[in-house]
Motif scaffolding. Structure first.
Motif, PDB file in Angstrom:
ATOM      1  N   GLY A  73       0.103 -73.820  58.636  1.00 12.54           N
ATOM      2  CA  GLY A  73       1.326 -74.798  57.988  1.00 12.54           C
ATOM      3  C   GLY A  73       1.902 -74.615  57.269  1.00 12.54           C
ATOM      4  O   GLY A  73       2.872 -75.680  57.360  1.00 12.54           O
ATOM      5  N   PHE A  74       1.533 -74.283  55.706  1.00  8.30           N
ATOM      6  CA  PHE A  74       2.488 -74.873  55.398  1.00  8.30           C
ATOM      7  C   PHE A  74       4.170 -74.294  55.151  1.00  8.30           C
ATOM      8  O   PHE A  74       4.201 -72.736  55.859  1.00  8.30           O
ATOM      9  CB  PHE A  74       1.985 -73.593  53.403  1.00  8.30           C
ATOM     10  CG  PHE A  74       0.904 -75.198  53.087  1.00  8.30           C
ATOM     11  CD1 PHE A  74       1.212 -76.334  52.803  1.00  8.30           C
ATOM     12  CD2 PHE A  74      -0.425 -75.122  54.079  1.00  8.30           C
ATOM     13  CE1 PHE A  74      -0.354 -76.616  52.169  1.00  8.30           C
ATOM     14  CE2 PHE A  74      -1.097 -75.802  53.608  1.00  8.30           C
ATOM     15  CZ  PHE A  74      -1.319 -76.922  53.207  1.00  8.30           C
ATOM     16  N   ASP A  75       5.224 -74.485  53.946  1.00 11.96           N
ATOM     17  CA  ASP A  75       6.371 -73.518  54.359  1.00 11.96           C
ATOM     18  C   ASP A  75       6.239 -72.829  53.376  1.00 11.96           C
ATOM     19  O   ASP A  75       7.236 -72.743  51.853  1.00 11.96           O
ATOM     20  CB  ASP A  75       7.625 -74.683  54.534  1.00 11.96           C
ATOM     21  CG  ASP A  75       9.220 -73.786  54.858  1.00 11.96           C
ATOM     22  OD1 ASP A  75       9.143 -72.710  55.045  1.00 11.96           O
ATOM     23  OD2 ASP A  75      10.179 -74.851  54.278  1.00 11.96           O
ATOM     24  N   ALA A 112       4.466 -75.641  48.171  1.00 11.10           N
ATOM     25  CA  ALA A 112       3.164 -75.276  48.241  1.00 11.10           C
ATOM     26  C   ALA A 112       2.180 -76.286  48.117  1.00 11.10           C
ATOM     27  O   ALA A 112       1.298 -76.669  48.354  1.00 11.10           O
ATOM     28  CB  ALA A 112       2.733 -74.313  49.578  1.00 11.10           C
ATOM     29  N   PRO A 161       8.060 -69.509  51.416  1.00 13.65           N
ATOM     30  CA  PRO A 161       8.954 -68.832  52.005  1.00 13.65           C
ATOM     31  C   PRO A 161       9.823 -67.180  52.589  1.00 13.65           C
ATOM     32  O   PRO A 161       7.776 -66.320  52.251  1.00 13.65           O
ATOM     33  CB  PRO A 161      10.543 -68.801  50.478  1.00 13.65           C
ATOM     34  CG  PRO A 161       9.324 -68.985  50.021  1.00 13.65           C
ATOM     35  CD  PRO A 161       7.998 -69.535  50.595  1.00 13.65           C
ATOM     36  N   LYS A 162      10.335 -67.019  53.728  1.00 16.94           N
ATOM     37  CA  LYS A 162      10.085 -65.417  53.803  1.00 16.94           C
ATOM     38  C   LYS A 162       9.929 -64.164  53.467  1.00 16.94           C
ATOM     39  O   LYS A 162       9.986 -63.351  53.588  1.00 16.94           O
ATOM     40  CB  LYS A 162      11.216 -65.191  54.930  1.00 16.94           C
ATOM     41  CG  LYS A 162      11.033 -63.379  55.991  1.00 16.94           C
ATOM     42  CD  LYS A 162      11.748 -64.251  57.660  1.00 16.94           C
ATOM     43  CE  LYS A 162      12.375 -62.803  57.943  1.00 16.94           C
ATOM     44  NZ  LYS A 162      12.604 -62.547  59.131  1.00 16.94           N
ATOM     45  N   HIS A 215       0.676 -69.770  54.717  1.00 16.75           N
ATOM     46  CA  HIS A 215       1.741 -69.582  56.416  1.00 16.75           C
ATOM     47  C   HIS A 215       0.998 -69.635  57.619  1.00 16.75           C
ATOM     48  O   HIS A 215       1.533 -70.506  58.163  1.00 16.75           O
ATOM     49  CB  HIS A 215       2.687 -69.056  56.027  1.00 16.75           C
ATOM     50  CG  HIS A 215       3.966 -68.246  57.232  1.00 16.75           C
ATOM     51  ND1 HIS A 215       4.345 -69.546  57.618  1.00 16.75           N
ATOM     52  CD2 HIS A 215       3.354 -67.693  57.674  1.00 16.75           C
ATOM     53  CE1 HIS A 215       5.267 -69.302  58.365  1.00 16.75           C
ATOM     54  NE2 HIS A 215       4.330 -68.336  59.424  1.00 16.75           N
ATOM     55  N   GLY A 257       9.648 -72.482  46.180  1.00 17.59           N
ATOM     56  CA  GLY A 257       8.781 -73.424  47.861  1.00 17.59           C
ATOM     57  C   GLY A 257       7.726 -72.561  47.566  1.00 17.59           C
ATOM     58  O   GLY A 257       6.252 -73.207  48.049  1.00 17.59           O
TER      59      GLY A 257
END
Length: 279
Positions: free
Chosen positions: A177-179, A202, A181-182, A174, A198
């Motif tokens: 810069g990788f998306d 990545a 998931p929260k 994260h 998700g």
């Protein structure tokens, strides 16, 4: 001879005996070598004790290396973590080989002293549970086994509530810069990690661009190697137990090979395995 040192020669070697700190004193061999106390008088009980004591020492080193490597990942300092994770892999090889030695014990040999174990069992190894917690397999009920040992229980509770090595790896992704998931970055750390597409996406990007993200790619492969070797250890444990006691229940009250077979089905870093199908 001086007051503090003795100098003796053995086949041309000049050996210095420092009486302030000898080899045995440094390693506390008086304690280590006096810790084997068979209860039955049967020959193979010594083998059983030493295999398990040695395994616990190796697990202690695994925990030492895993916690340090997790800290390195948290600081985005991956170089040192690679060395430590490689060391854990070598330790796992040693643990795996220990089952080969234990397998020289026949069912007859084991049954001669099994009753002396009472209800003690490898199932009660708190160090093994800490390793599992650090890798992300969290089972809070395991802590209840140590209600009568508050110091051990406190260590296990801390490990239960602390993000594992995979959690820290996803936080690192994260930050890079990788998306991610929260739901996988902010969750109840006392619960088992569950796979998310998700996160697989990545890893897919990293594996498809290995040269660009080489350190993350290498970290992923170190983690895969870690789980691969742990599963080998689990499988060999299962087959060794089956070879010695068959389908009998374990001494600690577990279902024996049934429990060990169930443990084999757990995956620690699921997306690192499923992403391979997409590549």
């Amino acid at each position: 001879m001086t007051d503090k040192k003795q100098h003796m020669k053995f086949e041309g070697e000049n050996i210095h005996w420092d009486m302030d700190m000898s080899y045995g004193q440094y390693l506390h061999l008086d304690q280590v070598l006096s810790a084997q106390k068979p209860l039955s008088g049967e020959h193979d009980e010594m083998l059983f004790i030493i295999i398990h004591q040695a395994s616990e020492l190796w697990m202690k080193l695994c925990i030492h290396e895993l916690l340090s490597a997790t800290g390195d990942i948290r600081k985005d300092d991956l170089g040192p973590s690679f060395k430590k994770l490689s060391r854990v892999a070598r330790i796992q090889t040693q643990l795996l080989q220990s089952w080969e030695v234990l397998a020289t014990m026949t069912p007859f040999d084991y049954m001669n002293f099994r009753d002396a174990l009472g209800r003690s069992s490898g199932f009660q190894s708190y160090q093994y549970r800490i390793i599992e917690f650090t890798l992300g397999h969290k089972e809070e009920k395991m802590i209840t086994l140590f209600e009568g040992q508050p110091e051990i229980k406190a260590v296990m509770e801390k490990a239960l509530k602390t993000p594992g090595i995979y959690d820290e790896t996803l936080k690192l992704l994260h930050r890079r810069g990788f998306d991610i998931p929260k739901q996988r970055l902010e969750r109840d750390w006392t619960q088992n990690y569950e796979a998310h597409k998700g996160v697989e996406d990545a890893w897919y990007k990293i594996y498809n661009n290995a040269e660009e993200y080489f350190d993350l790619y290498e970290l992923a492969e170190k983690l895969v190697d870690l789980e691969y070797r742990l599963q080998q250890w689990r499988f060999t444990h299962l087959k060794t137990v089956e070879r010695i006691i068959g389908g009998k229940r374990g001494t600690g009250g577990t279902s024996g090979i049934g429990y060990l077979a169930k443990a084999l089905s757990h995956t620690f870093f699921p997306e690192l395995w499923t992403v391979r199908t997409r590549l």
